[in-house]
Design a protein around this motif. Structure first.
Motif, PDB file in Angstrom:
ATOM      1  N   UNK A   1       4.443  -6.837   6.331  1.00 20.11           N
ATOM      2  CA  UNK A   1       4.843  -6.491   4.966  1.00 20.11           C
ATOM      3  C   UNK A   1       3.806  -6.937   3.929  1.00 20.11           C
ATOM      4  N   UNK A   2       2.680  -7.448   4.415  1.00 18.33           N
ATOM      5  CA  UNK A   2       1.640  -7.940   3.481  1.00 18.33           C
ATOM      6  C   UNK A   2       0.297  -7.398   3.912  1.00 18.33           C
ATOM      7  N   UNK A   3       0.041  -6.163   3.563  1.00 20.83           N
ATOM      8  CA  UNK A   3      -1.211  -5.534   3.975  1.00 20.83           C
ATOM      9  C   UNK A   3      -2.438  -6.136   3.282  1.00 20.83           C
ATOM     10  N   UNK A   4      -2.185  -6.881   2.210  1.00 22.10           N
ATOM     11  CA  UNK A   4      -3.312  -7.493   1.512  1.00 22.10           C
ATOM     12  C   UNK A   4      -3.789  -8.773   2.205  1.00 22.10           C
ATOM     13  N   UNK A   5      -3.090  -9.197   3.244  1.00 25.00           N
ATOM     14  CA  UNK A   5      -3.436 -10.437   3.940  1.00 25.00           C
ATOM     15  C   UNK A   5      -4.114 -10.156   5.282  1.00 25.00           C
ATOM     16  N   UNK A   6      -4.959 -11.096   5.709  1.00 22.13           N
ATOM     17  CA  UNK A   6      -5.647 -11.009   7.000  1.00 22.13           C
ATOM     18  C   UNK A   6      -5.595 -12.381   7.657  1.00 22.13           C
ATOM     19  N   UNK A   7      -5.053 -12.410   8.876  1.00 23.88           N
ATOM     20  CA  UNK A   7      -4.968 -13.707   9.577  1.00 23.88           C
ATOM     21  C   UNK A   7      -6.257 -13.896  10.391  1.00 23.88           C
TER      22      UNK A   7
END
Length: 431
Positions: A162-168
């Protein structure tokens, strides 16, 4: 702020002026003895307090006391020489940081011993940090707004649906929060708390500024086991070693607390022994010796005096201070240092040399089959060198009693001191 400067075994009068400082020093000494160590002072006389065989400095609330080696007159010039020589000995034995040029710089400044030690540490630490702060790579995993390092797809899908702006991501971070820097920061903060000299305080604050991102840590002894040196970090080793002395010198425990007593103390017998061994090793070429044939503390050459008949196991380990070989495995000289102020020839023909010391050299001479064996003492007026031949037809070994003059500036008068050491090692015959 009261400041006392005394030499070994000097008596400090219990005057009203000294009462408060001596009371605090006595409390420190009781804590010191509580950890299983020998007392620093004798407190039995109601009129005087007598220093013993430790040298160094003790700082307590309201004052400090500086204990110097007894190598010169007890007047102010003599104590100044003793202070310079103590710093030189500590530098030679690598118990403090500082080279000859550093000692020459502070030698022109009339500062208490503690402040000189702090200035040496602060100047050297600041210089090394400006050359480059210790860094290390640490692997991190974090949910970021931009790609850094490697994207971990499985964790990314699970956490960021739900958070496409994040990258793990997993990445290596180049950080300065290392064990070396934590120790240097803790020692610098402690010394800033103790120092009263503006020049030292300025350097220590600059060190703390450079290490601002490093974790503040109440360092314990086990933290030093986490330090590992490599080609890039070995330059910090003397600083870390001195930091260990600083942080162990905190009283009553390793915690910062409200107690601001502090000490840097060294048994003078051990310091003299180590100083002579390191001095001979450093100037081996000028003394006509090979470093490979010099064994301090008989490392690699230790022997047992006896063997048990029941199982042939060794008993009574022999550990001469210094063995010098003519050939590998062939002892030509054994030297044992003794920090003792002897009697003059007029007072005692044997100068007060104990039978135990002679017996010890006899055991060394016999077990190592060494022809030349030396007891080395600091020089006092009225003594002369002695040479004894061991009785018996089984050997022609000798035991010599020799002296070195320490009532000179050992750093600036180095050539004369080396010449004296050379004559001791190479003497063919004495009275």
């Amino acid at each position: 702020m009261q400041y006392l400067k005394v030499t070994e075994y000097e008596r400090i009068p219990r005057t009203e002026q000294n009462r408060k400082l001596l009371s605090r020093i006595q409390g420190f000494d009781e804590t010191w003895c509580g950890s299983g160590r020998e007392p620093i002072f004798d407190w039995y006389d109601r009129r005087f307090v007598r220093a013993r065989n430790y040298v160094g400095v003790i700082a307590v609330p309201g004052g400090s006391i500086e204990i110097l080696p007894k190598i010169d007159k007890s007047d102010e010039p003599g104590k100044m020489r003793a202070q310079h020589n103590l710093l030189y000995m500590l530098s030679m034995t690598r118990k403090i940081v500082g080279e000859d040029r550093d000692l020459a710089t502070i030698g022109t400044q009339k500062m208490p011993l503690l402040e000189q030690l702090i200035v040496l540490f602060a100047a050297r630490t600041l210089s090394e940090l400006k050359r480059g702060i210790d860094h290390t790579y640490v692997t991190q995993e974090e949910n970021l707004r931009c790609l850094k390092g490697k994207l971990l797809l499985r964790q990314h899908a699970a956490m960021n649906a739900l958070h496409r702006e994040r990258l793990y991501c997993r990445y290596d971070d180049f950080i300065s929060d290392t064990p070396i820097n934590r120790i240097l920061k803790a020692a610098s903060r402690r010394l800033l708390f103790i120092s009263k000299a503006a020049s030292a305080q300025k350097k220590l604050r600059e060190i703390l500024f450079l290490l601002d991102e490093v974790t503040d840590l109440e360092v314990a002894e086990h933290h030093f086991a986490d330090v590992h040196y490599n080609r890039n970090t070995e330059r910090f080793q003397p600083l870390v070693n001195f930091s260990l002395l600083v942080l162990k010198g905190m009283s009553p425990t390793w915690t910062m607390g409200k107690e601001n007593s502090f000490s840097l103390l060294f048994p003078m017998e051990q310091l003299f022994e180590e100083f002579i061994a390191r001095y001979i090793h450093r100037y081996a070429d000028q003394l006509g010796l090979s470093r490979e044939c010099i064994h301090a503390q008989a490392i690699g050459r230790r022997e047992w005096l006896l063997k048990r008949e029941s199982d042939s196991c060794g008993s009574y380990r022999l550990k001469p201070d210094l063995i010098i070989e003519s050939l590998p495995g062939k002892s030509c000289l054994i030297l044992d240092t003794k920090w003792k102020h002897l009697l003059s020839d007029a007072e005692d023909a044997k100068n007060g040399v104990s039978q135990a010391d002679i017996y010890q050299l006899y055991a060394y001479a016999h077990r190592y089959e060494c022809p030349d064996n030396i007891l080395l003492f600091p020089y006092v007026d009225g003594v002369s060198r002695k040479s004894y031949v061991i009785q018996g037809n089984y050997c022609n070994h000798r035991i010599r009693v020799e002296f070195v003059k320490l009532n000179r500036d050992l750093r600036t008068d180095g050539p004369a001191f080396r010449d004296e050491i050379g004559k001791v090692l190479k003497a063919d015959k004495v009275a």
